[in-house]
Scaffold this active site. Sequence first.
Site, PDB file in Angstrom:
ATOM      1  N   GLY A 169      11.191  17.983  20.684  1.00  0.00           N
ATOM      2  CA  GLY A 169       9.859  18.451  20.285  1.00  0.00           C
ATOM      3  C   GLY A 169       8.961  17.292  19.874  1.00  0.00           C
ATOM      4  O   GLY A 169       7.823  17.162  20.340  1.00  0.00           O
ATOM      5  N   HIS A 225      23.067  23.113   6.923  1.00  0.00           N
ATOM      6  CA  HIS A 225      22.376  21.837   6.735  1.00  0.00           C
ATOM      7  C   HIS A 225      23.224  20.757   6.077  1.00  0.00           C
ATOM      8  O   HIS A 225      22.766  19.617   5.962  1.00  0.00           O
ATOM      9  CB  HIS A 225      21.068  22.067   5.976  1.00  0.00           C
ATOM     10  CG  HIS A 225      20.088  22.863   6.789  1.00  0.00           C
ATOM     11  ND1 HIS A 225      20.189  24.227   6.914  1.00  0.00           N
ATOM     12  CD2 HIS A 225      19.051  22.481   7.569  1.00  0.00           C
ATOM     13  CE1 HIS A 225      19.228  24.657   7.715  1.00  0.00           C
ATOM     14  NE2 HIS A 225      18.533  23.621   8.137  1.00  0.00           N
ATOM     15  N   GLY A 279      13.551  17.995  12.536  1.00  0.00           N
ATOM     16  CA  GLY A 279      14.522  18.113  11.446  1.00  0.00           C
ATOM     17  C   GLY A 279      15.000  16.737  11.010  1.00  0.00           C
ATOM     18  O   GLY A 279      15.080  15.824  11.820  1.00  0.00           O
ATOM     19  N   GLN A 335      25.451  19.487   7.534  1.00  0.00           N
ATOM     20  CA  GLN A 335      25.641  18.572   8.672  1.00  0.00           C
ATOM     21  C   GLN A 335      24.509  17.564   8.805  1.00  0.00           C
ATOM     22  O   GLN A 335      24.627  16.562   9.493  1.00  0.00           O
ATOM     23  CB  GLN A 335      25.727  19.382   9.985  1.00  0.00           C
ATOM     24  CG  GLN A 335      26.981  20.191  10.082  1.00  0.00           C
ATOM     25  CD  GLN A 335      26.824  21.373  11.037  1.00  0.00           C
ATOM     26  OE1 GLN A 335      27.249  21.320  12.174  1.00  0.00           O
ATOM     27  NE2 GLN A 335      26.222  22.449  10.570  1.00  0.00           N
ATOM     28  N   ASP A 342      22.176  17.139  17.160  1.00  0.00           N
ATOM     29  CA  ASP A 342      22.646  17.993  18.257  1.00  0.00           C
ATOM     30  C   ASP A 342      23.139  17.201  19.468  1.00  0.00           C
ATOM     31  O   ASP A 342      23.835  17.754  20.317  1.00  0.00           O
ATOM     32  CB  ASP A 342      21.517  18.925  18.720  1.00  0.00           C
ATOM     33  CG  ASP A 342      20.924  19.734  17.583  1.00  0.00           C
ATOM     34  OD1 ASP A 342      21.670  20.022  16.626  1.00  0.00           O
ATOM     35  OD2 ASP A 342      19.729  20.061  17.640  1.00  0.00           O
ATOM     36  N   MET A 391      26.156  23.593  13.865  1.00  0.00           N
ATOM     37  CA  MET A 391      24.830  23.528  14.502  1.00  0.00           C
ATOM     38  C   MET A 391      24.939  22.983  15.925  1.00  0.00           C
ATOM     39  O   MET A 391      26.036  22.822  16.447  1.00  0.00           O
ATOM     40  CB  MET A 391      23.892  22.677  13.658  1.00  0.00           C
ATOM     41  CG  MET A 391      23.379  23.384  12.416  1.00  0.00           C
ATOM     42  SD  MET A 391      22.225  22.331  11.504  1.00  0.00           S
ATOM     43  CE  MET A 391      21.431  23.548  10.456  1.00  0.00           C
ATOM     44  N   GLY A 392      23.773  22.690  16.519  1.00  0.00           N
ATOM     45  CA  GLY A 392      23.774  22.118  17.867  1.00  0.00           C
ATOM     46  C   GLY A 392      22.782  22.740  18.813  1.00  0.00           C
ATOM     47  O   GLY A 392      22.720  22.387  19.981  1.00  0.00           O
ATOM     48  N   ARG A 393      22.053  23.759  18.301  1.00  0.00           N
ATOM     49  CA  ARG A 393      21.105  24.508  19.151  1.00  0.00           C
ATOM     50  C   ARG A 393      21.796  24.998  20.428  1.00  0.00           C
ATOM     51  O   ARG A 393      22.838  25.616  20.333  1.00  0.00           O
ATOM     52  CB  ARG A 393      19.872  23.655  19.450  1.00  0.00           C
ATOM     53  CG  ARG A 393      19.083  23.327  18.199  1.00  0.00           C
ATOM     54  CD  ARG A 393      17.636  23.090  18.483  1.00  0.00           C
ATOM     55  NE  ARG A 393      17.457  22.173  19.589  1.00  0.00           N
ATOM     56  CZ  ARG A 393      16.344  22.058  20.286  1.00  0.00           C
ATOM     57  NH1 ARG A 393      15.328  22.823  19.989  1.00  0.00           N
ATOM     58  NH2 ARG A 393      16.242  21.191  21.253  1.00  0.00           N
ATOM     59  N   LYS A 403       7.279  21.546  12.124  1.00  0.00           N
ATOM     60  CA  LYS A 403       6.351  22.637  12.437  1.00  0.00           C
ATOM     61  C   LYS A 403       5.101  22.162  13.161  1.00  0.00           C
ATOM     62  O   LYS A 403       4.512  22.904  13.925  1.00  0.00           O
ATOM     63  CB  LYS A 403       5.923  23.318  11.137  1.00  0.00           C
ATOM     64  CG  LYS A 403       6.972  24.253  10.576  1.00  0.00           C
ATOM     65  CD  LYS A 403       6.383  25.008   9.435  1.00  0.00           C
ATOM     66  CE  LYS A 403       7.208  26.219   9.080  1.00  0.00           C
ATOM     67  NZ  LYS A 403       6.552  27.030   8.078  1.00  0.00           N
TER      68      LYS A 403
HETATM   69  O1  F6P Z   1      17.954  20.187  15.708  1.00  0.00           O
HETATM   70  C1  F6P Z   1      18.631  20.018  14.510  1.00  0.00           C
HETATM   71  C2  F6P Z   1      18.977  21.345  13.889  1.00  0.00           C
HETATM   72  O2  F6P Z   1      19.705  21.102  12.706  1.00  0.00           O
HETATM   73  C3  F6P Z   1      19.743  22.301  14.803  1.00  0.00           C
HETATM   74  O3  F6P Z   1      21.096  21.976  14.928  1.00  0.00           O
HETATM   75  C4  F6P Z   1      19.474  23.622  14.127  1.00  0.00           C
HETATM   76  O4  F6P Z   1      19.555  24.666  15.061  1.00  0.00           O
HETATM   77  C5  F6P Z   1      18.064  23.464  13.607  1.00  0.00           C
HETATM   78  O5  F6P Z   1      17.810  22.060  13.547  1.00  0.00           O
HETATM   79  C6  F6P Z   1      17.838  24.083  12.255  1.00  0.00           C
HETATM   80  O6  F6P Z   1      16.482  23.980  11.939  1.00  0.00           O
HETATM   81  P1  F6P Z   1      15.890  24.223  10.491  1.00  0.00           P
HETATM   82  O7  F6P Z   1      16.117  22.976   9.686  1.00  0.00           O
HETATM   83  O8  F6P Z   1      14.454  24.510  10.723  1.00  0.00           O
HETATM   84  O9  F6P Z   1      16.637  25.376   9.900  1.00  0.00           O
END
Ligand code: F6P
Length: 364
Positions: free
Chosen positions: A120, A288, A15, A290, A143, A185-187, A78
Amino acid sequence: MGNKIKKIGILTGGGDCPGLNAVIRAATRTAILKYGLEVVGFKNGYRGLYLGQTVKLDMDAISGILPLGGTILYTSNKTNLFKFPFEEDGKTVYRDVSDVGVKNIEEAGIDAMIIIGGDGTLTSGRDFARKGVKVVGVPKTIDNDLALTDVTFGFDTAVSVATEALDRLHTTAESHHRIMCLEVMGRYAGWIALHAGIAGGADVILIPEIPYDIEKVAEKIVERRRAGKDFSIVVVAEGAKPKSGDVVVSQVVEDSPDPIRLGGIGQKIARDLEELVELETRATILGHLQRGGKPTAYDRILSTRYGKAAVDLIMEGKFGNMVSLRGGKISYAPLEDVIGQQKNVDPEGELVNVARSIGISFGD
Ligand code: F6P
């Protein structure tokens, strides 16, 4: 020195994140001005490495990008060249095409790679290092969940955006006597929620590391009402979960190294609270916002330090490492030790203790 580095490559993966361009700029400037190297960027993360999509990075190419959000190299969360999908007979099969990446690095005349990413992206970086590519990693993610570094760049910006959102939610919450739930966010880590919650004066902070009991959250809000405060602010990390329950998944992104996308817990908590407390409740998903836009001054400085340090590490021949910040000082750690070691909030740690001491509830 003596490892004959003449040309380096840079790739941004996963991301996007505020500060990516500041890292690219600092690494390119250091490479050119301090060491007289050539610099090449791969576009679109590992997809561009597979397709050989390169762009020359010179002083002109990086001019004016310090405050820019996103990445001038583009990115993808991806592509995994070690598990690359192909359609065959109506089925998806996965193959290791990393040799194509190695070949493209060699054909571009690149002696060492700076790979900027989260877990990743850096896992593939580690895997390329195992194949003999000279790799140095840079820890990127809003995160802040990467091990062996005090902080990742982008985190400070995300916290600032979330804090401003909380300031704004406060005034509308108070005017309408409402409960406002802000999902950040933050996973699977609660860093953004914890920091923004403290900075933004939240009444409740819910993080994955401390599973919550909704009755306890409601109790805190009722207690505030008794004290004459008939509005409340709840910050919810997207990975928060109830004591007897699981995270809320918003979607599954096939082919992503980490396919689960979290999201929706803020709305669930808002609904649950409305049933328990006689106050109107609204949920905001910050999403997003953030990640987009300009980095804070802190992130610009940290990114600049990381970008410069990554080139220094290459010139010192310290490959297979990630630059890091330890105790305020620039350092480095082996990628092998960083990968898969998620850094979480310590439920007994100082910051949680500070929050509890000033009356913030974690719903436990
Ligand atoms: O890892 C960064 C992050 O923004 C996470 O906080 C969030 O869960 C994820 O990526 C969102 O991913 P995407 O941009 O694929 O929606």
